[in-house]
Design a protein around this motif. Structure first.
Motif, short mmCIF file in Angstrom:
data_model
loop_
_atom_site.label_atom_id
_atom_site.label_comp_id
_atom_site.label_asym_id
_atom_site.label_seq_id
_atom_site.Cartn_x
_atom_site.Cartn_y
_atom_site.Cartn_z
N ILE A 115 -2.07 -11.50 4.63
CA ILE A 115 -1.99 -10.05 4.60
C ILE A 115 -2.26 -9.58 3.17
O ILE A 115 -1.48 -9.89 2.27
CB ILE A 115 -0.60 -9.54 5.06
N PRO A 116 -3.35 -8.88 2.95
CA PRO A 116 -3.69 -8.41 1.60
C PRO A 116 -2.89 -7.15 1.25
O PRO A 116 -2.02 -6.71 2.02
CB PRO A 116 -5.18 -8.12 1.70
N ALA A 117 -3.23 -6.53 0.13
CA ALA A 117 -2.50 -5.35 -0.35
C ALA A 117 -2.94 -4.10 0.40
O ALA A 117 -3.41 -3.12 -0.17
CB ALA A 117 -2.72 -5.18 -1.84
N CYS A 118 -2.73 -4.12 1.72
CA CYS A 118 -3.14 -3.01 2.58
C CYS A 118 -2.09 -1.91 2.62
O CYS A 118 -2.36 -0.80 3.10
CB CYS A 118 -3.41 -3.52 4.00
N HIS A 119 -0.89 -2.19 2.15
CA HIS A 119 0.22 -1.24 2.17
C HIS A 119 1.16 -1.63 1.02
O HIS A 119 1.29 -2.81 0.70
CB HIS A 119 0.96 -1.33 3.52
N TYR A 120 1.83 -0.64 0.46
CA TYR A 120 2.67 -0.95 -0.71
C TYR A 120 3.81 -1.90 -0.38
O TYR A 120 4.33 -2.60 -1.26
CB TYR A 120 3.21 0.33 -1.35
N MET A 121 4.23 -2.00 0.94
CA MET A 121 5.33 -2.89 1.28
C MET A 121 4.97 -4.36 1.16
O MET A 121 5.85 -5.22 1.23
CB MET A 121 5.83 -2.58 2.69
N VAL A 122 3.70 -4.67 0.92
CA VAL A 122 3.34 -6.05 0.59
C VAL A 122 4.15 -6.53 -0.61
O VAL A 122 4.53 -7.70 -0.71
CB VAL A 122 1.82 -6.15 0.31
N ALA A 123 4.44 -5.61 -1.52
CA ALA A 123 5.18 -5.96 -2.73
C ALA A 123 6.60 -6.43 -2.43
O ALA A 123 7.23 -7.10 -3.27
CB ALA A 123 5.21 -4.78 -3.69
N ALA A 124 7.14 -6.11 -1.27
CA ALA A 124 8.47 -6.57 -0.89
C ALA A 124 8.54 -8.09 -0.78
O ALA A 124 9.62 -8.67 -0.77
CB ALA A 124 8.89 -5.94 0.44
N PHE A 125 7.36 -8.72 -0.75
CA PHE A 125 7.29 -10.17 -0.63
C PHE A 125 6.88 -10.84 -1.94
O PHE A 125 6.54 -12.02 -1.97
CB PHE A 125 6.37 -10.54 0.53
N GLY A 126 6.91 -10.05 -3.03
CA GLY A 126 6.81 -10.64 -4.36
C GLY A 126 5.47 -10.58 -5.05
O GLY A 126 5.36 -11.07 -6.18
N GLY A 127 4.45 -10.00 -4.42
CA GLY A 127 3.15 -9.97 -5.07
C GLY A 127 2.18 -9.06 -4.36
O GLY A 127 2.58 -8.13 -3.66
N ASN A 128 0.88 -9.34 -4.53
CA ASN A 128 -0.16 -8.47 -3.97
C ASN A 128 -0.70 -8.96 -2.63
O ASN A 128 -1.74 -8.50 -2.16
CB ASN A 128 -1.31 -8.31 -4.96
N LEU A 200 -4.88 -1.69 -1.97
CA LEU A 200 -4.35 -1.24 -3.25
C LEU A 200 -4.77 -2.21 -4.34
O LEU A 200 -4.92 -3.42 -4.11
CB LEU A 200 -2.82 -1.16 -3.18
N SER A 201 -4.93 -1.70 -5.54
CA SER A 201 -5.32 -2.54 -6.68
C SER A 201 -4.12 -3.32 -7.22
O SER A 201 -2.97 -2.98 -6.93
CB SER A 201 -5.89 -1.66 -7.79
N ASP A 202 -4.39 -4.35 -8.03
CA ASP A 202 -3.31 -5.09 -8.65
C ASP A 202 -2.41 -4.20 -9.50
O ASP A 202 -1.18 -4.32 -9.43
CB ASP A 202 -3.88 -6.24 -9.49
N PRO A 203 -2.96 -3.27 -10.33
CA PRO A 203 -2.08 -2.38 -11.08
C PRO A 203 -1.21 -1.51 -10.17
O PRO A 203 -0.04 -1.24 -10.51
CB PRO A 203 -3.05 -1.53 -11.90
N GLU A 204 -1.73 -1.07 -9.05
CA GLU A 204 -0.93 -0.27 -8.13
C GLU A 204 0.21 -1.09 -7.52
O GLU A 204 1.33 -0.59 -7.38
CB GLU A 204 -1.84 0.30 -7.03
N ILE A 205 -0.07 -2.34 -7.19
CA ILE A 205 0.99 -3.20 -6.67
C ILE A 205 2.01 -3.52 -7.75
O ILE A 205 3.23 -3.55 -7.49
CB ILE A 205 0.40 -4.50 -6.08
#
Length: 220
Positions: A115-128, A200-205
């Motif tokens: 699952i790529p950075a398709c939604h900001y909740m990806v960050a809940a798992f520690g990365g992008n 989302l970009s890496d800076p956004e994540i």
């Protein structure tokens, strides 16, 4: 740092309740999932092949975290005890591991898609991204090694041709992550069916990761 759990009947019942919740929420089916929690230098893990609504606190299996599969006088532990043990050993700040076969997570895992950075909740798992662990047969040391690699800097991952696994600083937090992971997977699969998700970009994540330091559910 979260203090490890103590082995009490209340904790054991909380693990059973979490298992039942997985099935009630449609996150898991039958006895295919498993849960473990750290209790000092041991782990409690669900037994193998017993329906969750038949479990009682004394049925949970206590195992050492030092690599020895000593369960004399107890029920047989989940066939996945190896990766639970390895994850808890490698992540001292995590005190719970939840494994299940959620439909949308498993669909992506069948396609060998992370699952790529398709939604900001990806960050809940520690990365992008939520990475994909390579396939190995269930219960094997190879699967444990694959999961260790995928989870090196993450709190959850998909498992090729299998399902998903998440970690948590508490049992409640691990359960929260599993529900969030399936919700995220469902959104991603749906977005693929109607177009091309904009990532989302890496800076956004990175911005989200910083914001999550004060996120309510993250501080349970």
């Amino acid at each position: 740092m979260t203090v490890p759990y103590q082995d009490t009947s209340e904790l054991r019942q909380a693990v059973i309740d979490a298992c039942l919740s997985l099935n009630n929420l449609g996150i898991n089916q039958g006895t295919s999932g498993n849960i473990s929690v750290r209790v000092e230098d041991q782990m409690l893990i669900t037994p193998s092949g017993i329906a969750y609504d038949c479990l009682s606190p004394d049925m949970l299996v206590s195992m050492p975290l030092d690599g020895r599969a000593t369960t004399l006088g107890q029920l047989k532990p989940s066939t996945e005890w190896r990766f639970h043990q390895s994850i808890l050993l490698s992540k001292p700040h995590m005190h719970a591991v939840v494994h299940a076969h959620p439909v949308y997570c498993t669909a992506l895992a069948m396609n060998h898609q992370e699952i790529p950075a398709c939604h900001y909740m990806v960050a809940a798992f520690g990365g992008n991204s939520v990475p994909l662990a390579d396939y190995a047969i269930f219960g094997s040391e190879a699967l444990s090694n694959n999961l260790d690699k995928a989870l090196a800097d993450r709190h959850g991952c998909l498992m090729a041709n299998h399902g998903a696994v998440v970690t948590g600083e508490t049992l409640e937090k691990a359960m929260w992550r599993m529900v969030e992971l399936e919700t995220l997977a469902k959104g991603y699969v749906t977005s693929l069916s109607i177009g091309h998700p904009q990532l989302l970009s890496d800076p956004e994540i990175e911005e989200v990761l910083r914001a999550f330091s004060n996120y309510g559910a993250q501080n349970k």
